[in-house]
Design a protein around this motif. Structure first.
Motif, PDB file in Angstrom:
ATOM      1  N   PRO A 161      11.635   4.351   0.471  1.00 11.73           N
ATOM      2  CA  PRO A 161      11.433   5.718  -0.024  1.00 11.73           C
ATOM      3  C   PRO A 161      12.583   6.229  -0.877  1.00 11.73           C
ATOM      4  CG  PRO A 161      12.028   5.742   2.301  1.00 11.73           C
ATOM      5  CD  PRO A 161      11.827   4.296   1.919  1.00 11.73           C
ATOM      6  N   TYR A 162      13.719   5.495  -0.906  1.00  9.98           N
ATOM      7  CA  TYR A 162      14.880   5.931  -1.684  1.00  9.98           C
ATOM      8  C   TYR A 162      15.124   5.037  -2.896  1.00  9.98           C
ATOM      9  CZ  TYR A 162      15.337   8.558   2.577  1.00  9.98           C
ATOM     10  OH  TYR A 162      15.069   9.390   3.647  1.00  9.98           O
ATOM     11  N   ALA A 163      14.077   4.283  -3.285  1.00 13.51           N
ATOM     12  CA  ALA A 163      14.159   3.466  -4.496  1.00 13.51           C
ATOM     13  C   ALA A 163      12.912   3.739  -5.324  1.00 13.51           C
ATOM     14  CB  ALA A 163      14.249   1.982  -4.145  1.00 13.51           C
ATOM     15  N   PRO A 164      13.014   4.572  -6.334  1.00  9.95           N
ATOM     16  CA  PRO A 164      11.842   4.915  -7.140  1.00  9.95           C
ATOM     17  C   PRO A 164      11.138   3.663  -7.657  1.00  9.95           C
ATOM     18  CG  PRO A 164      13.724   6.271  -7.758  1.00  9.95           C
ATOM     19  CD  PRO A 164      14.241   5.237  -6.812  1.00  9.95           C
ATOM     20  N   GLY A 165       9.820   3.658  -7.506  1.00  2.58           N
ATOM     21  CA  GLY A 165       9.026   2.532  -7.997  1.00  2.58           C
ATOM     22  C   GLY A 165       8.892   1.393  -7.022  1.00  2.58           C
ATOM     23  N   ALA A 166       9.576   1.450  -5.881  1.00  2.00           N
ATOM     24  CA  ALA A 166       9.479   0.361  -4.904  1.00  2.00           C
ATOM     25  C   ALA A 166       8.151   0.457  -4.170  1.00  2.00           C
ATOM     26  CB  ALA A 166      10.631   0.454  -3.916  1.00  2.00           C
ATOM     27  N   SER A 167       7.422  -0.607  -4.162  1.00  2.00           N
ATOM     28  CA  SER A 167       6.137  -0.630  -3.464  1.00  2.00           C
ATOM     29  C   SER A 167       5.743  -2.069  -3.213  1.00  2.00           C
ATOM     30  CB  SER A 167       5.051   0.053  -4.311  1.00  2.00           C
ATOM     31  OG  SER A 167       4.868  -0.655  -5.525  1.00  2.00           O
ATOM     32  N   GLY A 168       4.810  -2.242  -2.330  1.00  2.00           N
ATOM     33  CA  GLY A 168       4.157  -3.531  -2.216  1.00  2.00           C
ATOM     34  C   GLY A 168       4.924  -4.622  -1.523  1.00  2.00           C
ATOM     35  N   ASN A 169       5.207  -4.469  -0.209  1.00  2.63           N
ATOM     36  CA  ASN A 169       5.726  -5.598   0.549  1.00  2.63           C
ATOM     37  C   ASN A 169       4.751  -6.768   0.479  1.00  2.63           C
ATOM     38  OD1 ASN A 169       8.274  -4.923   1.878  1.00  2.63           O
ATOM     39  ND2 ASN A 169       7.133  -3.299   2.886  1.00  2.63           N
ATOM     40  N   VAL A 170       5.250  -7.982   0.604  1.00  2.00           N
ATOM     41  CA  VAL A 170       4.377  -9.149   0.694  1.00  2.00           C
ATOM     42  C   VAL A 170       3.434  -8.949   1.874  1.00  2.00           C
ATOM     43  CG1 VAL A 170       4.340 -11.611   1.266  1.00  2.00           C
ATOM     44  CG2 VAL A 170       5.961 -10.748  -0.423  1.00  2.00           C
ATOM     45  N   VAL A 171       2.163  -9.248   1.663  1.00  2.00           N
ATOM     46  CA  VAL A 171       1.129  -9.054   2.686  1.00  2.00           C
ATOM     47  C   VAL A 171       1.218 -10.183   3.713  1.00  2.00           C
ATOM     48  CG1 VAL A 171      -1.357  -8.921   3.087  1.00  2.00           C
ATOM     49  CG2 VAL A 171      -0.360  -7.902   1.015  1.00  2.00           C
ATOM     50  N   THR A 172       1.393  -9.825   4.972  1.00  2.00           N
ATOM     51  CA  THR A 172       1.529 -10.847   6.017  1.00  2.00           C
ATOM     52  C   THR A 172       0.335 -11.787   6.041  1.00  2.00           C
ATOM     53  OG1 THR A 172       2.842  -9.325   7.357  1.00  2.00           O
ATOM     54  CG2 THR A 172       1.888 -11.216   8.485  1.00  2.00           C
ATOM     55  N   GLU A 173      -0.868 -11.242   5.927  1.00  2.00           N
ATOM     56  CA  GLU A 173      -2.071 -12.068   6.004  1.00  2.00           C
ATOM     57  C   GLU A 173      -2.090 -13.125   4.899  1.00  2.00           C
ATOM     58  OE1 GLU A 173      -3.455  -7.808   7.100  1.00  2.00           O
ATOM     59  OE2 GLU A 173      -1.729  -8.790   6.160  1.00  2.00           O
ATOM     60  N   ASP A 174      -1.734 -12.728   3.682  1.00  2.00           N
ATOM     61  CA  ASP A 174      -1.732 -13.671   2.561  1.00  2.00           C
ATOM     62  C   ASP A 174      -0.611 -14.698   2.699  1.00  2.00           C
ATOM     63  OD1 ASP A 174      -3.862 -12.309   1.465  1.00  2.00           O
ATOM     64  OD2 ASP A 174      -2.663 -11.203   0.010  1.00  2.00           O
ATOM     65  N   LEU A 175       0.543 -14.242   3.177  1.00  2.00           N
ATOM     66  CA  LEU A 175       1.684 -15.145   3.346  1.00  2.00           C
ATOM     67  C   LEU A 175       1.371 -16.212   4.398  1.00  2.00           C
ATOM     68  CD1 LEU A 175       4.630 -15.957   2.864  1.00  2.00           C
ATOM     69  CD2 LEU A 175       5.304 -14.198   4.527  1.00  2.00           C
ATOM     70  N   VAL A 176       0.833 -15.802   5.530  1.00  2.00           N
ATOM     71  CA  VAL A 176       0.510 -16.762   6.584  1.00  2.00           C
ATOM     72  C   VAL A 176      -0.537 -17.759   6.098  1.00  2.00           C
ATOM     73  CG1 VAL A 176      -0.510 -17.027   8.878  1.00  2.00           C
ATOM     74  CG2 VAL A 176       1.171 -15.220   8.460  1.00  2.00           C
ATOM     75  N   PHE A 177      -1.557 -17.262   5.410  1.00  2.00           N
ATOM     76  CA  PHE A 177      -2.575 -18.178   4.903  1.00  2.00           C
ATOM     77  C   PHE A 177      -1.970 -19.204   3.957  1.00  2.00           C
ATOM     78  CE2 PHE A 177      -5.417 -19.334   1.399  1.00  2.00           C
ATOM     79  CZ  PHE A 177      -6.337 -20.097   2.110  1.00  2.00           C
ATOM     80  N   MET A 178      -1.147 -18.754   3.017  1.00  2.00           N
ATOM     81  CA  MET A 178      -0.558 -19.684   2.051  1.00  2.00           C
ATOM     82  C   MET A 178       0.271 -20.749   2.751  1.00  2.00           C
ATOM     83  SD  MET A 178       2.082 -18.993  -1.140  1.00  2.00           S
ATOM     84  CE  MET A 178       3.543 -18.876  -0.091  1.00  2.00           C
ATOM     85  N   LEU A 179       1.124 -20.340   3.657  1.00  2.00           N
ATOM     86  CA  LEU A 179       2.014 -21.295   4.321  1.00  2.00           C
ATOM     87  C   LEU A 179       1.222 -22.277   5.182  1.00  2.00           C
ATOM     88  CD1 LEU A 179       4.873 -18.835   5.306  1.00  2.00           C
ATOM     89  CD2 LEU A 179       4.964 -20.579   3.520  1.00  2.00           C
ATOM     90  N   ASP A 238      10.355 -11.925   5.549  1.00  2.00           N
ATOM     91  CA  ASP A 238       9.826 -10.627   5.954  1.00  2.00           C
ATOM     92  C   ASP A 238       8.490 -10.401   5.259  1.00  2.00           C
ATOM     93  OD1 ASP A 238      12.246 -10.332   7.221  1.00  2.00           O
ATOM     94  OD2 ASP A 238      12.973  -8.711   5.922  1.00  2.00           O
ATOM     95  N   SER A 239       7.582  -9.756   5.953  1.00  2.00           N
ATOM     96  CA  SER A 239       6.317  -9.343   5.336  1.00  2.00           C
ATOM     97  C   SER A 239       5.754  -8.192   6.142  1.00  2.00           C
ATOM     98  CB  SER A 239       5.316 -10.507   5.280  1.00  2.00           C
ATOM     99  OG  SER A 239       4.985 -10.955   6.586  1.00  2.00           O
ATOM    100  N   SER A 240       4.751  -7.532   5.579  1.00  2.00           N
ATOM    101  CA  SER A 240       4.186  -6.347   6.210  1.00  2.00           C
ATOM    102  C   SER A 240       2.666  -6.462   6.237  1.00  2.00           C
ATOM    103  CB  SER A 240       4.599  -5.098   5.425  1.00  2.00           C
ATOM    104  OG  SER A 240       4.007  -3.935   5.956  1.00  2.00           O
ATOM    105  N   GLN A 241       2.091  -6.240   7.412  1.00  2.00           N
ATOM    106  CA  GLN A 241       0.632  -6.326   7.488  1.00  2.00           C
ATOM    107  C   GLN A 241       0.006  -5.303   6.554  1.00  2.00           C
ATOM    108  OE1 GLN A 241      -1.493  -6.104  11.373  1.00  2.00           O
ATOM    109  NE2 GLN A 241      -2.660  -7.760  10.423  1.00  2.00           N
ATOM    110  N   GLY A 242      -1.002  -5.757   5.822  1.00  2.00           N
ATOM    111  CA  GLY A 242      -1.676  -4.890   4.879  1.00  2.00           C
ATOM    112  C   GLY A 242      -0.848  -4.540   3.661  1.00  2.00           C
ATOM    113  N   GLY A 243       0.333  -5.143   3.530  1.00  2.00           N
ATOM    114  CA  GLY A 243       1.200  -4.847   2.389  1.00  2.00           C
ATOM    115  C   GLY A 243       1.779  -3.453   2.418  1.00  2.00           C
ATOM    116  N   LEU A 244       1.781  -2.810   3.588  1.00  2.00           N
ATOM    117  CA  LEU A 244       2.337  -1.460   3.681  1.00  2.00           C
ATOM    118  C   LEU A 244       3.824  -1.478   3.376  1.00  2.00           C
ATOM    119  CD1 LEU A 244       0.705  -0.070   6.965  1.00  2.00           C
ATOM    120  CD2 LEU A 244       0.036   0.419   4.605  1.00  2.00           C
ATOM    121  N   GLY A 245       4.290  -0.429   2.714  1.00  2.00           N
ATOM    122  CA  GLY A 245       5.727  -0.224   2.656  1.00  2.00           C
ATOM    123  C   GLY A 245       6.368  -0.267   1.300  1.00  2.00           C
TER     124      GLY A 245
END
Length: 326
Positions: free
Chosen positions: A247-265, A237-244
């Motif tokens: 909202p019910y887990a304090p401190g949760a932020s920063g999904n893996v960025v789709t653009e960076d993940l695709v480039f790495m792979l 799973d990843s999110s474009q722009g790292g959005l997300g």
């Protein structure tokens, strides 16, 4: 774990931005902008996408148009359209809208389960059984996935025992889940933990092991992807722009960025089936739909390096390889 067909990419990127990315924002993305973004992601080669969640609009106004979004997304060929369903009512609505795959949240942490879905883990397993019966009766071709939240630790409860994660994964399969993925909801995972936990769960449920949902909260997102790859995971799973973030887990932020993940792979020689230049174009559609919302990612800032070649041997056209404007 499920075997990919010969025509499938070596690694499947499951884009969760339209659901997990948008649900945490204060802004509500207009429906027309969502549909344009989803179309741009499809054009980029994304082949699995989570487009929303069937929850009350009073809880998540960002998801008020989810049925319309699903109905639109399923008209685009050659991809799997997923929707998150926290209960039987949500599953009924998602199936009526035509979703190809349902995702049920099951937390490894009892505290997070109560905060996120207002039910115990035992109650969620019963809900899973009811949804599986519904699916088997009315839409047997629809896949049913469990995303195990807080599988690597919880900001509300603290550490989560590894044997508890394994037990819940096995219980979810017994209750009817086709796949069980593990989520680093709070960004607490490290590569050694990721490698160990995925191997343990794979040993318990075999082909039912699903996606790795990893966050970059502490800068370890891509390192954890590599650890999961080493453990045999092939869906991320990843999110474009790292959005997300949850909202019910304090401190949760920063999904893996789709653009960076695709480039790495792709740079590693692992085919994702995604065109990075078209993915950058989709990012601009996202930016237009959420003006002023910060978007993250190193690859969009740096651009593709000279001589970059996709895993399948293609070369970029060079249209969008320049860095983003500051």
């Amino acid at each position: 774990m499920p075997l990919l067909s010969p025509a499938a990419p070596a690694v499947l990127i499951s884009e969760v931005g339209p659901r997990d990315g948008l649900q945490s924002l204060a802004a509500v993305m207009p429906t027309a902008a969502k549909l344009a973004w989803i179309d741009a992601l499809h054009a980029a080669g994304v082949r699995e996408i989570e487009v929303g969640s069937f929850v009350p609009a009073s809880r998540l106004p960002q998801m008020a148009d989810v049925a319309e979004v699903v109905r639109h997304a399923v008209t685009r060929p050659g991809w799997t359209v997923m929707a998150l369903v926290p209960n039987l009512r949500g599953a009924e609505a998602a199936l009526a809208a035509g979703a190809h795959k349902l995702t049920l949240p099951l937390s490894a942490s009892e505290a997070h389960s109560q905060a996120n879905v207002r039910r115990s883990r035992a109650q969620m397993l019963e809900e899973l059984r009811a949804i599986a019966r519904l699916r088997d009766r009315v839409a047997p071709g629809v896949a049913l996935e469990v995303g195990m939240s807080t599988a690597f630790g919880c900001t509300l409860q603290g550490p989560v025992a590894e044997d508890e994660v394994v037990r819940l994964a096995a219980a979810a399969v017994e209750a009817g889940a086709d796949e069980v993925g593990l989520s680093d909801t709070t960004g607490m995972a490290d590569p050694a933990q990721v490698r160990r936990r995925f191997r343990q769960v794979h040993a318990a449920i075999g082909r039912h092991l699903g996606a790795a949902h990893l966050h970059n909260t502490r800068g370890l997102g891509l390192a954890n992807v590599l650890a999961a790859l080493d453990a045999g995971v092939r869906t991320f799973d990843s999110s474009q722009g790292g959005l997300g973030g949850c909202p019910y887990a304090p401190g949760a932020s920063g999904n893996v960025v789709t653009e960076d993940l695709v480039f790495m792979l792709e740079a590693m020689g692992l085919d994702t089936g995604i065109d990075l230049e078209r993915l950058m174009a989709a990012r601009e559609v996202l930016r237009a739909g959420l003006p002023g919302e910060p978007l993250h990612g190193m690859t969009p800032e740096a651009g593709l390096p000279p001589g970059f070649v996709y895993a399948d041997g293609r070369r970029p056209a060079g249209v969008t390889t320049a860095p983003e404007a500051a």
